[in-house]
Design an enzyme around this catalytic site. Structure first.
Site, PDB file in Angstrom:
ATOM      1  N   ASP A   6     -11.016   2.723   4.640  1.00 41.00           N
ATOM      2  CA  ASP A   6     -11.303   1.310   4.353  1.00 41.00           C
ATOM      3  C   ASP A   6     -12.756   1.050   4.251  1.00 41.00           C
ATOM      4  O   ASP A   6     -13.118   0.218   3.704  1.00 41.00           O
ATOM      5  CB  ASP A   6     -10.829   0.614   5.567  1.00 41.00           C
ATOM      6  N   GLN A  14      -4.166  -1.889   9.830  1.00 37.50           N
ATOM      7  CA  GLN A  14      -4.278  -3.012   9.337  1.00 37.50           C
ATOM      8  C   GLN A  14      -4.808  -4.091  10.257  1.00 37.50           C
ATOM      9  O   GLN A  14      -4.334  -4.476  11.169  1.00 37.50           O
ATOM     10  CB  GLN A  14      -2.972  -3.331   8.782  1.00 37.50           C
ATOM     11  N   LYS A  67       0.819  -1.089   0.020  1.00 37.26           N
ATOM     12  CA  LYS A  67      -0.168   0.180  -0.004  1.00 37.26           C
ATOM     13  C   LYS A  67       1.045   1.211   0.007  1.00 37.26           C
ATOM     14  O   LYS A  67       0.656   2.248  -0.730  1.00 37.26           O
ATOM     15  CB  LYS A  67      -0.836   0.108   1.180  1.00 37.26           C
TER      16      LYS A  67
END
Ligand code: NDP
Length: 298
Positions: free
Chosen positions: A130, A107, A63
């Protein structure tokens, strides 16, 4: 799509995630270049990694590389696995309050002992790139603009890129998680597909799947969906990421058997996974734009 992306030795057309993700990222890169000219600022994504899980470390690295490619400033926050919930919460509060940070990504999965739900709900919905926050999911359910979860949004971008018709079609989603299955079903419904959601208690799953014009597999079982689940000519989207004993990455679909029956199919790797990361970039630039316009009182 060009002829070059069509498979030559099998029935199914290959839906190429890498190619589509590159297009999405290029669009994001140009948008950021333009925004930088207009505002003098670049979007910033804060990524929080807790512990030493190799898969999580690798996802965060990829990412960060994507961010670099499109012009997003990536900020890494690496915490040890034994960090307390209070410490993690305090970091999220700090990032929420930091006007330089436009998006926050924690994460997952978190090490045992940390409360993922608490973390998801603590992130400012405006920075929820997200798309997992209850506000984001609620807005999705109500058909309001907002952050869409990256994986299902990536699937929609792939279907659009390949001109897969959805209106009036039967879409079957196998899996009902909050991050993939449920939001995927809503996004397909939003596009006027008739949607069935399947799960571990669904009776005669292969028979239900065989009624699908578009089949999305998000089960978490390596190569479970084989040709016997697929209607001839159907579009098959494989969200799964599984590792075999020898370390090979495979999807939830048995690609070789499925491609002989399907009309179009995503490979693993090179299908949905790369799209998820591309959509994270798009969500981050959208968060930046929204925050800039709010800042200007628009
Ligand atoms: P979850 O484990 O949270 O959910 C799996 C779902 O599949 C559940 O709803 C479960 O049903 C259902 N299921 C499990 N076994 C069966 C079965 N035998 N028959 C029918 N349904 C079944 O997984 P996620 O949604 O998080 O992920 C799904 C897959 O997608 C995984 O392979 C994961 O690695 C991958 N993934 C890939 C991403 C990407 O970027 N490409 C991003 C996120 C996930 P029930 O609810 O009844 O238990």
């Amino acid at each position: 799509m060009s002829e070059a992306t069509l498979s030559t030795d099998a029935t199914a057309r290959i839906i190429d995630g890498r190619e589509t993700a590159a297009l999405v990222k290029e669009e994001v890169r140009l948008r950021i270049a333009q925004l930088r000219e207009e505002t003098g600022a670049s979007p910033c994504l804060a990524m929080v990694l807790v512990g030493e899980d190799p898969a999580s470390q690798s996802y965060v690295r990829m990412k960060a590389r994507d961010c670099e490619q499109v012009g997003i400033i990536a900020r890494d926050h690496h915490l040890s696995a034994d960090v307390s919930q209070e410490h993690l919460d305090a970091l999220i509060d700090e990032l929420n309050a930091d006007a330089q940070v436009n998006g926050i990504l924690v994460q997952m999965p978190l090490p045992v002992g940390l409360d993922e739900e608490e973390v998801v709900e603590r992130i400012d919905p405006a920075k929820d790139v997200d798309g997992f926050h209850p506000v984001s999911l609620g807005r999705l359910l109500r058909g309001l603009p907002g952050m869409r979860p990256c994986t299902p949004a990536g699937v929609m971008a792939l279907l659009d890129q390949y001109g897969i018709e959805l209106e009036g079609k039967h879409a079957v989603v196998v899996g009902r998680s909050n991050i993939v299955g449920k939001p995927q079903a809503i996004l397909l419904l939003e596009r006027n597909a008739t949607v069935t959601i399947c799960h571990s208690r669904t009776c005669d799953l292969p028979a239900v799947c065989r009624t699908a014009d578009v089949l999305v597999a998000a089960v978490g079982h390596a190569q479970m969906i084989d040709a016997s689940y697929i209607k001839p000519g159907a579009t098959v989207i494989d969200v799964g990421i599984n590792r075999t004993e020898d370390g090979t990455m495979v999807g939830d679909v048995d690609f070789e058997s499925a491609r002989a029956v399907a009309g179009a199919i995503t490979p693993v790797p090179g299908g949905v996974g790369v799209m998820t990361r591309a959509l994270l970039m798009r969500n981050t630039v959208e968060a930046f734009e929204t925050q800039q316009s709010v800042g200007k009182g628009a």
